[in-house]
Design a protein around this motif. Structure first.
Motif, PDB file in Angstrom:
ATOM      1  N   MET A   1     -11.172   1.349  -7.857  1.00  0.00           N
ATOM      2  CA  MET A   1     -11.451   1.090  -6.681  1.00  0.00           C
ATOM      3  C   MET A   1     -10.455  -0.138  -5.679  1.00  0.00           C
ATOM      4  SD  MET A   1     -15.487   0.881  -7.277  1.00  0.00           S
ATOM      5  CE  MET A   1     -15.998   0.553  -5.584  1.00  0.00           C
ATOM      6  N   LEU A   2     -10.210  -1.230  -6.588  1.00  0.00           N
ATOM      7  CA  LEU A   2      -9.160  -2.185  -6.181  1.00  0.00           C
ATOM      8  C   LEU A   2      -7.745  -1.297  -5.584  1.00  0.00           C
ATOM      9  CD1 LEU A   2      -9.681  -4.982  -8.639  1.00  0.00           C
ATOM     10  CD2 LEU A   2     -10.696  -4.909  -6.145  1.00  0.00           C
TER      11      LEU A   2
ATOM     12  N   GLY B   1      -7.563   1.395  -4.406  1.00  0.00           N
ATOM     13  CA  GLY B   1      -7.786   2.378  -3.352  1.00  0.00           C
ATOM     14  C   GLY B   1      -7.816   1.465  -2.248  1.00  0.00           C
ATOM     15  N   VAL B   2      -8.406   0.190  -2.409  1.00  0.00           N
ATOM     16  CA  VAL B   2      -8.608  -0.688  -1.255  1.00  0.00           C
ATOM     17  C   VAL B   2      -7.238  -1.180  -0.903  1.00  0.00           C
ATOM     18  CG1 VAL B   2      -9.393  -3.067  -0.640  1.00  0.00           C
ATOM     19  CG2 VAL B   2     -10.803  -1.247  -1.618  1.00  0.00           C
ATOM     20  N   LEU B   3      -6.594  -1.621  -1.941  1.00  0.00           N
ATOM     21  CA  LEU B   3      -5.078  -2.000  -1.634  1.00  0.00           C
ATOM     22  C   LEU B   3      -4.195  -1.229  -0.869  1.00  0.00           C
ATOM     23  CD1 LEU B   3      -2.853  -4.417  -2.278  1.00  0.00           C
ATOM     24  CD2 LEU B   3      -2.350  -2.974  -4.173  1.00  0.00           C
TER      25      LEU B   3
ATOM     26  N   ILE C   1      -5.265   1.389   1.183  1.00  0.00           N
ATOM     27  CA  ILE C   1      -6.038   1.357   2.472  1.00  0.00           C
ATOM     28  C   ILE C   1      -5.407   0.049   3.337  1.00  0.00           C
ATOM     29  CG2 ILE C   1      -7.948   1.440   3.747  1.00  0.00           C
ATOM     30  CD1 ILE C   1      -9.381   3.060   1.520  1.00  0.00           C
ATOM     31  N   LEU C   2      -5.465  -1.051   2.925  1.00  0.00           N
ATOM     32  CA  LEU C   2      -4.964  -2.177   3.404  1.00  0.00           C
ATOM     33  C   LEU C   2      -3.585  -2.070   3.658  1.00  0.00           C
ATOM     34  CD1 LEU C   2      -7.195  -5.057   1.707  1.00  0.00           C
ATOM     35  CD2 LEU C   2      -7.438  -4.004   4.106  1.00  0.00           C
TER      36      LEU C   2
ATOM     37  N   ASN D   1      -1.969   0.714   4.342  1.00  0.00           N
ATOM     38  CA  ASN D   1      -1.728   1.679   5.376  1.00  0.00           C
ATOM     39  C   ASN D   1      -2.036   1.003   6.604  1.00  0.00           C
ATOM     40  OD1 ASN D   1      -0.523   3.917   3.964  1.00  0.00           O
ATOM     41  ND2 ASN D   1      -2.408   4.508   3.337  1.00  0.00           N
TER      42      ASN D   1
END
Length: 52
Positions: A40-41, A43-45, A47-48, A50
């Motif tokens: 999850m971390l 994935g968030v990284l 997204i951030l 992008n």
């Protein structure tokens, strides 16, 4: 047709059960919750990065 054919399914899987049941004391053990949290971390990284 009184006798059923035995394809050896149970006997052929006995080695696999014994293999996967064995515990290796030198194996790296990671809690599944830790793997999900890192995923999850990550994935968030992504997204951030992008968004920027």
């Amino acid at each position: 047709m009184g006798m059923s054919s035995n394809d050896g399914g149970l006997m052929s899987s006995a080695g696999l059960v014994r293999y996967f049941d064995a515990e290796d004391r030198n194996a790296i053990r990671i809690d599944p919750k830790t793997v999900v949290a890192f995923g999850m971390l990550f994935g968030v990284l992504v997204i951030l990065l992008n968004v920027v």
